[in-house]
Design a protein around this motif. Structure first.
Motif, PDB file in Angstrom:
ATOM      1  N   SER A  76      45.388 -32.885  25.481  1.00 38.96           N
ATOM      2  CA  SER A  76      46.616 -32.913  24.465  1.00 38.96           C
ATOM      3  C   SER A  76      47.886 -33.141  25.529  1.00 38.96           C
ATOM      4  O   SER A  76      48.750 -33.567  24.967  1.00 38.96           O
ATOM      5  CB  SER A  76      46.658 -31.790  23.732  1.00 38.96           C
ATOM      6  N   SER A  77      47.763 -32.657  26.673  1.00 38.98           N
ATOM      7  CA  SER A  77      48.859 -32.726  27.463  1.00 38.98           C
ATOM      8  C   SER A  77      48.905 -34.161  28.167  1.00 38.98           C
ATOM      9  O   SER A  77      47.576 -34.703  28.306  1.00 38.98           O
ATOM     10  CB  SER A  77      49.012 -31.527  28.389  1.00 38.98           C
ATOM     11  N   PHE A  78      49.791 -34.662  28.676  1.00 39.96           N
ATOM     12  CA  PHE A  78      49.963 -36.140  29.215  1.00 39.96           C
ATOM     13  C   PHE A  78      49.424 -35.849  30.509  1.00 39.96           C
ATOM     14  O   PHE A  78      49.639 -34.945  31.522  1.00 39.96           O
ATOM     15  CB  PHE A  78      51.502 -36.374  29.372  1.00 39.96           C
ATOM     16  N   PRO A  79      48.470 -36.993  30.929  1.00 41.37           N
ATOM     17  CA  PRO A  79      47.610 -36.504  32.161  1.00 41.37           C
ATOM     18  C   PRO A  79      48.197 -37.387  33.328  1.00 41.37           C
ATOM     19  O   PRO A  79      48.207 -38.333  33.874  1.00 41.37           O
ATOM     20  CB  PRO A  79      46.359 -37.686  31.941  1.00 41.37           C
ATOM     21  N   TYR A  80      49.537 -36.684  33.886  1.00 38.90           N
ATOM     22  CA  TYR A  80      50.285 -37.028  34.785  1.00 38.90           C
ATOM     23  C   TYR A  80      49.645 -37.449  36.160  1.00 38.90           C
ATOM     24  O   TYR A  80      50.108 -38.341  36.741  1.00 38.90           O
ATOM     25  CB  TYR A  80      51.209 -35.898  35.285  1.00 38.90           C
ATOM     26  N   SER A  81      48.715 -36.785  36.670  1.00 42.77           N
ATOM     27  CA  SER A  81      47.786 -37.228  37.936  1.00 42.77           C
ATOM     28  C   SER A  81      47.397 -38.621  37.680  1.00 42.77           C
ATOM     29  O   SER A  81      47.356 -39.430  38.524  1.00 42.77           O
ATOM     30  CB  SER A  81      46.896 -36.061  38.136  1.00 42.77           C
ATOM     31  N   LEU A  82      46.723 -38.718  36.517  1.00 48.25           N
ATOM     32  CA  LEU A  82      46.017 -40.026  36.427  1.00 48.25           C
ATOM     33  C   LEU A  82      47.221 -41.086  36.352  1.00 48.25           C
ATOM     34  O   LEU A  82      47.145 -42.293  36.598  1.00 48.25           O
ATOM     35  CB  LEU A  82      45.109 -40.137  34.894  1.00 48.25           C
ATOM     36  N   PHE A  83      48.265 -40.668  35.475  1.00 44.89           N
ATOM     37  CA  PHE A  83      49.289 -41.753  35.389  1.00 44.89           C
ATOM     38  C   PHE A  83      49.856 -42.000  36.665  1.00 44.89           C
ATOM     39  O   PHE A  83      50.124 -43.160  37.017  1.00 44.89           O
ATOM     40  CB  PHE A  83      50.581 -41.032  34.665  1.00 44.89           C
ATOM     41  N   LEU A  84      50.135 -41.140  37.653  1.00 45.95           N
ATOM     42  CA  LEU A  84      50.896 -41.539  39.089  1.00 45.95           C
ATOM     43  C   LEU A  84      49.611 -42.323  39.911  1.00 45.95           C
ATOM     44  O   LEU A  84      49.929 -43.084  40.593  1.00 45.95           O
ATOM     45  CB  LEU A  84      50.943 -40.195  39.801  1.00 45.95           C
TER      46      LEU A  84
END
Length: 357
Positions: A76-84
């Motif tokens: 439910s939280s934004f996947p920041y590691s994947l986004f980066l």
């Protein structure tokens, strides 16, 4: 998407084999595709995105009902590691397209937007992680645990093989330049590949299921608990995060031949690293093995300043050419040295190859 996730999770080894095959096939594509850099970079980006998404799906596989609840909360939280990671996969394509259609000077506008996006994502990740050190620019999850060297050796060979070929181009020079595009990440490939860390984190998550939701500290509570060392640590992390954006904005204003962007960027890196090193002896801020490796990686990234203009144009290139002339008559060594110099000179023309961000 759920059906695709289930398929990937059931066929992990098959997916890895397909990714390796796809990367290998790029070496067999016709030479006509190398006339423009856009096509090779687009293929590289697509393969990188597919690999990153598949690894994210595999590492978030729930193994029991208790973990399914945890995974649902994480999803439910934004996947920041994947986004980066995805940003890293497309940033060179953005640079190439911008330079091709808008010119060499205007490409810095697009690079500034790219770096600003990464800065915002990293700051959000720093906050969500409870103000832990970002590993590999936030691409790797920092769970605060030490690595297990025995487990590393068991899977290192396969992981390094899958890292190879992700940046393959269709001509010998293009392939070589692409290999140099990850120069700033060689330390992590040789000692700690990014998604190798992700696999380790997933394995530990399977074995260590959280019984309750961990409450992340706020900035005020973190600073009050850690004191001056906490302030130094946060300053070092923020400077490390913001440095690439400051560098690009200064180049955009003063030009790539100016010493000001180079000197300001180097100063930010040194001050930020000094702050991080100064606080590591405080018992309130014990560093895990991955965090110590990250500090060593950041020190190695300082070598990239030798490859950035104007230092490269005025000093490094002359040294390289002088070395090449000295060794050109030595069998084999002279040939290999000339090729290495050609690689370095070609890779230096791309900001994203030498950005270290």
């Amino acid at each position: 998407m759920e059906a695709y996730k289930r398929w990937v999770r059931r066929n992990k080894e098959y997916v890895h084999s397909l990714e390796s095959l796809a990367n290998g096939l790029t070496w067999l594509l016709p030479e006509r595709f190398s006339e423009s850099e856009i096509v090779p970079e687009a293929v590289t980006s697509i393969l990188g995105i597919m690999t990153a998404v598949n690894e994210h799906i595999i590492e978030t596989t729930p193994t029991n009902p208790s973990q399914m609840h945890t995974r649902h909360m994480e999803a439910s939280s934004f996947p920041y590691s994947l986004f980066l990671t995805l940003m890293k996969d497309v940033e060179t394509l953005v640079e190439v397209v911008a330079q091709h259609f808008y010119g060499d000077d205007n490409r810095w506008n697009f690079l500034a937007v790219t770096e600003a996006t990464k800065v915002l994502a990293r700051l959000a990740l720093l906050r969500n992680s409870g103000y832990k050190m970002l590993l590999h620019g936030g691409e790797t999850t920092n769970d605060g645990n030490s690595t297990n060297d025995a487990e590393q050796q068991d899977v290192r060979g396969r992981l390094l093989q899958q890292q190879q070929g992700q940046n393959g181009h269709f001509t010998p020079q293009g392939r070589a330049l692409s290999a140099m595009s990850r120069f700033g990440e060689n330390a992590r490939m040789l000692s700690d590949p990014t998604w190798f860390r992700r696999v380790e984190h997933h394995q530990r998550a399977v074995m260590e299921l959280p019984e309750t939701e961990i409450k992340r500290p706020t900035m005020s509570s973190f600073l009050s608990e850690k004191g001056i060392s906490g302030s130094l640590f946060l300053m070092g992390e923020v400077m490390f995060i913001a440095r690439p954006l400051v560098y690009v904005l200064l180049i955009r204003k003063y030009g790539v031949k100016s010493w000001l962007p180079w000197l300001v960027s180097l100063s930010i890196d040194i001050i930020g690293m000094t702050s991080s090193i100064a606080c590591q002896k405080d018992p309130k801020l014990p560093l895990s093995d991955p965090e110590k490796d990250e500090l060593r990686r950041r020190k190695l990234l300082l070598a990239l300043y030798l490859m950035r203009d104007p230092c490269f144009a005025k000093y490094t290139r002359q040294r390289l050419e002088s070395t090449g002339k000295t060794l050109e008559h030595v069998p084999v060594v002279g040939f290999l040295t000339a090729k290495l110099i050609e690689l370095l000179v070609g890779a230096q023309t791309r900001y994203t190859y030498m950005s270290g961000s």
